[in-house]
Design an enzyme around this catalytic site. Sequence first.
Site, PDB file in Angstrom:
ATOM      1  N   GLY A  46       0.835  -1.189   0.000  1.00  0.00           N
ATOM      2  CA  GLY A  46       0.000   0.000   0.000  1.00  0.00           C
ATOM      3  C   GLY A  46       0.871   1.241   0.000  1.00  0.00           C
ATOM      4  O   GLY A  46       2.017   1.203   0.467  1.00  0.00           O
ATOM      5  N   GLN A  51       3.068   9.953   1.216  1.00  0.00           N
ATOM      6  CA  GLN A  51       4.348   9.228   1.259  1.00  0.00           C
ATOM      7  C   GLN A  51       5.243   9.548   0.062  1.00  0.00           C
ATOM      8  O   GLN A  51       6.432   9.242   0.084  1.00  0.00           O
ATOM      9  CB  GLN A  51       4.107   7.717   1.318  1.00  0.00           C
ATOM     10  CG  GLN A  51       3.456   7.265   2.612  1.00  0.00           C
ATOM     11  CD  GLN A  51       3.312   5.760   2.647  1.00  0.00           C
ATOM     12  OE1 GLN A  51       2.324   5.220   2.169  1.00  0.00           O
ATOM     13  NE2 GLN A  51       4.307   5.078   3.193  1.00  0.00           N
ATOM     14  N   CYS A  93       5.813   0.023   7.713  1.00  0.00           N
ATOM     15  CA  CYS A  93       5.448   1.112   6.798  1.00  0.00           C
ATOM     16  C   CYS A  93       6.656   1.482   5.944  1.00  0.00           C
ATOM     17  O   CYS A  93       7.773   1.556   6.455  1.00  0.00           O
ATOM     18  CB  CYS A  93       5.000   2.321   7.624  1.00  0.00           C
ATOM     19  SG  CYS A  93       4.578   3.755   6.635  1.00  0.00           S
ATOM     20  N   LEU A  94       6.411   1.737   4.658  1.00  0.00           N
ATOM     21  CA  LEU A  94       7.507   2.114   3.753  1.00  0.00           C
ATOM     22  C   LEU A  94       8.152   3.440   4.170  1.00  0.00           C
ATOM     23  O   LEU A  94       9.293   3.704   3.809  1.00  0.00           O
ATOM     24  CB  LEU A  94       6.990   2.234   2.308  1.00  0.00           C
ATOM     25  CG  LEU A  94       6.509   0.935   1.647  1.00  0.00           C
ATOM     26  CD1 LEU A  94       5.907   1.244   0.286  1.00  0.00           C
ATOM     27  CD2 LEU A  94       7.653  -0.067   1.524  1.00  0.00           C
ATOM     28  N   HIS A 135      -4.392   1.458   7.731  1.00  0.00           N
ATOM     29  CA  HIS A 135      -3.042   2.027   7.704  1.00  0.00           C
ATOM     30  C   HIS A 135      -2.974   3.189   6.703  1.00  0.00           C
ATOM     31  O   HIS A 135      -2.429   4.256   7.012  1.00  0.00           O
ATOM     32  CB  HIS A 135      -2.049   0.918   7.330  1.00  0.00           C
ATOM     33  CG  HIS A 135      -0.625   1.345   7.251  1.00  0.00           C
ATOM     34  ND1 HIS A 135       0.327   0.906   8.149  1.00  0.00           N
ATOM     35  CD2 HIS A 135       0.030   2.164   6.393  1.00  0.00           C
ATOM     36  CE1 HIS A 135       1.497   1.454   7.835  1.00  0.00           C
ATOM     37  NE2 HIS A 135       1.338   2.216   6.782  1.00  0.00           N
ATOM     38  N   GLU A 136      -3.550   2.979   5.513  1.00  0.00           N
ATOM     39  CA  GLU A 136      -3.459   4.007   4.464  1.00  0.00           C
ATOM     40  C   GLU A 136      -4.370   5.204   4.792  1.00  0.00           C
ATOM     41  O   GLU A 136      -3.975   6.352   4.564  1.00  0.00           O
ATOM     42  CB  GLU A 136      -3.801   3.424   3.090  1.00  0.00           C
ATOM     43  CG  GLU A 136      -2.892   2.272   2.634  1.00  0.00           C
ATOM     44  CD  GLU A 136      -1.400   2.558   2.760  1.00  0.00           C
ATOM     45  OE1 GLU A 136      -0.976   3.723   2.627  1.00  0.00           O
ATOM     46  OE2 GLU A 136      -0.648   1.590   3.003  1.00  0.00           O
ATOM     47  N   HIS A 139      -2.572   7.404   7.078  1.00  0.00           N
ATOM     48  CA  HIS A 139      -1.601   8.277   6.398  1.00  0.00           C
ATOM     49  C   HIS A 139      -2.262   9.578   5.932  1.00  0.00           C
ATOM     50  O   HIS A 139      -1.647  10.643   5.986  1.00  0.00           O
ATOM     51  CB  HIS A 139      -1.013   7.573   5.160  1.00  0.00           C
ATOM     52  CG  HIS A 139       0.204   6.748   5.438  1.00  0.00           C
ATOM     53  ND1 HIS A 139       1.338   7.258   6.017  1.00  0.00           N
ATOM     54  CD2 HIS A 139       0.468   5.442   5.192  1.00  0.00           C
ATOM     55  CE1 HIS A 139       2.248   6.297   6.125  1.00  0.00           C
ATOM     56  NE2 HIS A 139       1.748   5.181   5.644  1.00  0.00           N
TER      57      HIS A 139
END
Length: 171
Positions: A46, A51, A93-94, A135-136, A139
């Site tokens: 995702g 991000q 998380c990236l 999670h997204e 963000h």
Amino acid sequence: MAVLPIREYPEAVLRRKADPVTALDAELQRLIDDMIETMYAAPGIGLAAPQVGVPLQVFVVDVSGGKDPNALMVFINPQIVSATGRVREEEGCLSVPGVYGPTPRAARVTLRGSNRAGEVVEVEAEGLLARAFQHEVDHLHGRLFFDRMGLMGRDLIKRRFRRLKRQQERR
Ligand code: NI
């Protein structure tokens, strides 16, 4: 399509509330294409627009990691409209690369938003997809996964991440 640089904690763009998308124009379509490319290249399951430094309410998700061609989803101005149950699983998380920790989430959620064609879509999810949706969406509100943990878990993640960064800088 292009792979964009992924912003990392503690960059400010990850902490602000993203703005709603008001136009599904060519620029937005290009951003979505680039986000998909960037997510697969990472690789991740995702990616939210903040991000890649764009404070807009858009995210892409594919919990199959590109294996299932039907698994790719794009959400614009998404909202969680129902959430039930409680589960705690390892999450990462990236934008906080290399650190993971048990993160509490709702077990099942319903997400409503628009797809890249501007159609309203509603998806019920459980398991990994429900976790990815939450999670997204977080963000897009300037929240990171460790914000969902208790104080000790949060501090541990931040400490580990700082240590990892110091080690990388020394190399
Ligand atoms: Ni993330």
